[in-house]
Design a protein around this motif. Structure first.
Motif, PDB file in Angstrom:
ATOM      1  N   GLY A   1       0.741  -1.130  -0.216  1.00  0.00           N
ATOM      2  CA  GLY A   1      -0.936  -0.322   0.014  1.00  0.00           C
ATOM      3  C   GLY A   1       0.411   1.079   0.011  1.00  0.00           C
ATOM      4  O   GLY A   1       0.772   2.424  -0.909  1.00  0.00           O
ATOM      5  N   ILE A   2       1.664   1.084   0.969  1.00  0.00           N
ATOM      6  CA  ILE A   2       2.554   2.351   0.771  1.00  0.00           C
ATOM      7  C   ILE A   2       3.633   2.453  -0.591  1.00  0.00           C
ATOM      8  O   ILE A   2       3.382   3.582  -1.238  1.00  0.00           O
ATOM      9  CB  ILE A   2       3.592   2.406   2.006  1.00  0.00           C
ATOM     10  CG1 ILE A   2       3.008   2.265   3.574  1.00  0.00           C
ATOM     11  CG2 ILE A   2       4.850   3.212   1.755  1.00  0.00           C
ATOM     12  CD1 ILE A   2       4.175   1.998   4.172  1.00  0.00           C
ATOM     13  N   ALA A   3       4.444   1.688  -1.266  1.00  0.00           N
ATOM     14  CA  ALA A   3       4.815   1.557  -2.701  1.00  0.00           C
ATOM     15  C   ALA A   3       3.939   1.859  -3.531  1.00  0.00           C
ATOM     16  O   ALA A   3       4.079   2.330  -4.401  1.00  0.00           O
ATOM     17  CB  ALA A   3       5.430   0.532  -3.056  1.00  0.00           C
ATOM     18  N   PHE A   4       2.712   1.671  -3.463  1.00  0.00           N
ATOM     19  CA  PHE A   4       1.402   1.562  -4.498  1.00  0.00           C
ATOM     20  C   PHE A   4       1.266   3.254  -3.841  1.00  0.00           C
ATOM     21  O   PHE A   4       0.672   3.690  -5.297  1.00  0.00           O
ATOM     22  CB  PHE A   4       0.624   0.957  -4.414  1.00  0.00           C
ATOM     23  CG  PHE A   4       1.237  -0.705  -5.078  1.00  0.00           C
ATOM     24  CD1 PHE A   4       1.712  -0.499  -6.278  1.00  0.00           C
ATOM     25  CD2 PHE A   4       0.497  -1.626  -4.408  1.00  0.00           C
ATOM     26  CE1 PHE A   4       2.069  -1.655  -7.131  1.00  0.00           C
ATOM     27  CE2 PHE A   4       1.308  -2.941  -5.516  1.00  0.00           C
ATOM     28  CZ  PHE A   4       1.855  -2.930  -6.043  1.00  0.00           C
ATOM     29  N   GLY A   5       0.839   3.528  -2.981  1.00  0.00           N
ATOM     30  CA  GLY A   5       0.736   4.698  -2.958  1.00  0.00           C
ATOM     31  C   GLY A   5       1.288   5.885  -3.331  1.00  0.00           C
ATOM     32  O   GLY A   5       1.288   7.251  -4.125  1.00  0.00           O
ATOM     33  N   ALA A   6       3.459   5.558  -3.107  1.00  0.00           N
ATOM     34  CA  ALA A   6       3.686   6.615  -3.488  1.00  0.00           C
ATOM     35  C   ALA A   6       4.344   7.180  -5.107  1.00  0.00           C
ATOM     36  O   ALA A   6       4.428   7.617  -5.375  1.00  0.00           O
ATOM     37  CB  ALA A   6       5.382   6.364  -2.800  1.00  0.00           C
ATOM     38  N   PHE A   7       3.834   5.290  -5.806  1.00  0.00           N
ATOM     39  CA  PHE A   7       4.134   5.433  -7.267  1.00  0.00           C
ATOM     40  C   PHE A   7       2.967   5.893  -7.666  1.00  0.00           C
ATOM     41  O   PHE A   7       3.154   6.733  -8.668  1.00  0.00           O
ATOM     42  CB  PHE A   7       3.173   4.274  -7.577  1.00  0.00           C
ATOM     43  CG  PHE A   7       2.769   4.204  -9.350  1.00  0.00           C
ATOM     44  CD1 PHE A   7       4.481   3.740  -9.654  1.00  0.00           C
ATOM     45  CD2 PHE A   7       2.242   3.437  -9.429  1.00  0.00           C
ATOM     46  CE1 PHE A   7       4.114   3.962 -10.929  1.00  0.00           C
ATOM     47  CE2 PHE A   7       1.871   3.588 -11.503  1.00  0.00           C
ATOM     48  CZ  PHE A   7       2.747   3.443 -12.381  1.00  0.00           C
ATOM     49  N   PHE A   8       1.436   5.803  -7.173  1.00  0.00           N
ATOM     50  CA  PHE A   8       0.057   7.074  -7.198  1.00  0.00           C
ATOM     51  C   PHE A   8       0.610   8.339  -7.463  1.00  0.00           C
ATOM     52  O   PHE A   8       0.309   9.241  -8.062  1.00  0.00           O
ATOM     53  CB  PHE A   8      -0.964   6.787  -6.698  1.00  0.00           C
ATOM     54  CG  PHE A   8      -1.647   7.057  -7.788  1.00  0.00           C
ATOM     55  CD1 PHE A   8      -2.683   6.844  -8.340  1.00  0.00           C
ATOM     56  CD2 PHE A   8      -3.091   7.444  -6.584  1.00  0.00           C
ATOM     57  CE1 PHE A   8      -3.569   7.527  -9.446  1.00  0.00           C
ATOM     58  CE2 PHE A   8      -3.886   8.608  -6.976  1.00  0.00           C
ATOM     59  CZ  PHE A   8      -4.193   8.106  -8.410  1.00  0.00           C
ATOM     60  N   ASP A   9       1.248   8.814  -6.191  1.00  0.00           N
ATOM     61  CA  ASP A   9       1.918  10.269  -5.772  1.00  0.00           C
ATOM     62  C   ASP A   9       2.722  10.698  -6.808  1.00  0.00           C
ATOM     63  O   ASP A   9       2.147  11.960  -6.962  1.00  0.00           O
ATOM     64  CB  ASP A   9       2.336  10.329  -4.568  1.00  0.00           C
ATOM     65  CG  ASP A   9       3.016  11.571  -3.683  1.00  0.00           C
ATOM     66  OD1 ASP A   9       2.212  12.849  -4.206  1.00  0.00           O
ATOM     67  OD2 ASP A   9       3.653  11.855  -3.086  1.00  0.00           O
ATOM     68  N   GLN A  10       3.240  10.542  -7.605  1.00  0.00           N
ATOM     69  CA  GLN A  10       4.272  10.140  -8.742  1.00  0.00           C
ATOM     70  C   GLN A  10       3.098  11.171 -10.143  1.00  0.00           C
ATOM     71  O   GLN A  10       3.499  11.583 -10.599  1.00  0.00           O
ATOM     72  CB  GLN A  10       5.599   9.762  -8.878  1.00  0.00           C
ATOM     73  CG  GLN A  10       6.632   9.366  -7.753  1.00  0.00           C
ATOM     74  CD  GLN A  10       8.074   8.605  -7.757  1.00  0.00           C
ATOM     75  OE1 GLN A  10       8.028   8.018  -9.224  1.00  0.00           O
ATOM     76  NE2 GLN A  10       8.740   8.642  -7.441  1.00  0.00           N
TER      77      GLN A  10
END
Length: 138
Positions: free
Chosen positions: A82-91
């Motif tokens: 969730g954190i990894a994909f959230g960071a990806f989506f943030d970009q």
């Protein structure tokens, strides 16, 4: 000296069939039958599981260290992607939606799915295809 016992046939010990007893089909026994009512299957599952509902919760709390370690493992196993994909989506969203929003949406959707599906122990984790789909919507 041994005595041989007389063999008895199966018919001698079987009781006559009860006319009020209905033999269930495989679909009926597994609960996969159209009830004709709104949410009839979920209601039948809840009614069937209700006698064990309290013991399911109490057994979980009585589990001690085993329950705690399994819970922590699942928490971090679901939190990390969730954190990894959230960071990806943030970009991809230029900071409009980030890690916190992604974790909140995953939590809310997991709770809604657990309530609607009638399967509270289903483990939902964010996946790459979902993240790519959401990022393409932006």
């Amino acid at each position: 000296m041994t005595q041989e016992l007389p063999e008895t046939s199966k018919e001698e010990h079987s009781s006559p069939p009860d006319p009020s007893h209905k033999t269930l089909t495989h679909a009926e026994a597994s609960g996969l039958v159209w009830s004709g009512k709104f949410a009839g299957g979920i209601r039948a599952d809840i009614a069937r599981r209700l006698p064990w509902y309290v013991s399911d919760w109490s057994d979980g709390f009585k589990g001690g260290l085993k329950t705690l370690t399994a819970s922590l493992y699942m928490f971090f196993a679901c939190l990390a992607p969730g954190i990894a994909f959230g960071a990806f989506f943030d970009q991809h969203s230029d900071g409009q939606s980030g890690v916190v929003e992604y974790l909140v949406t995953q939590s809310v959707s997991g709770i809604i799915f657990a309530i609607i599906s009638g399967q509270p122990l289903v483990i939902l984790r964010p996946t790459g295809p979902i993240t790519v789909f959401i990022s393409q919507l932006y």
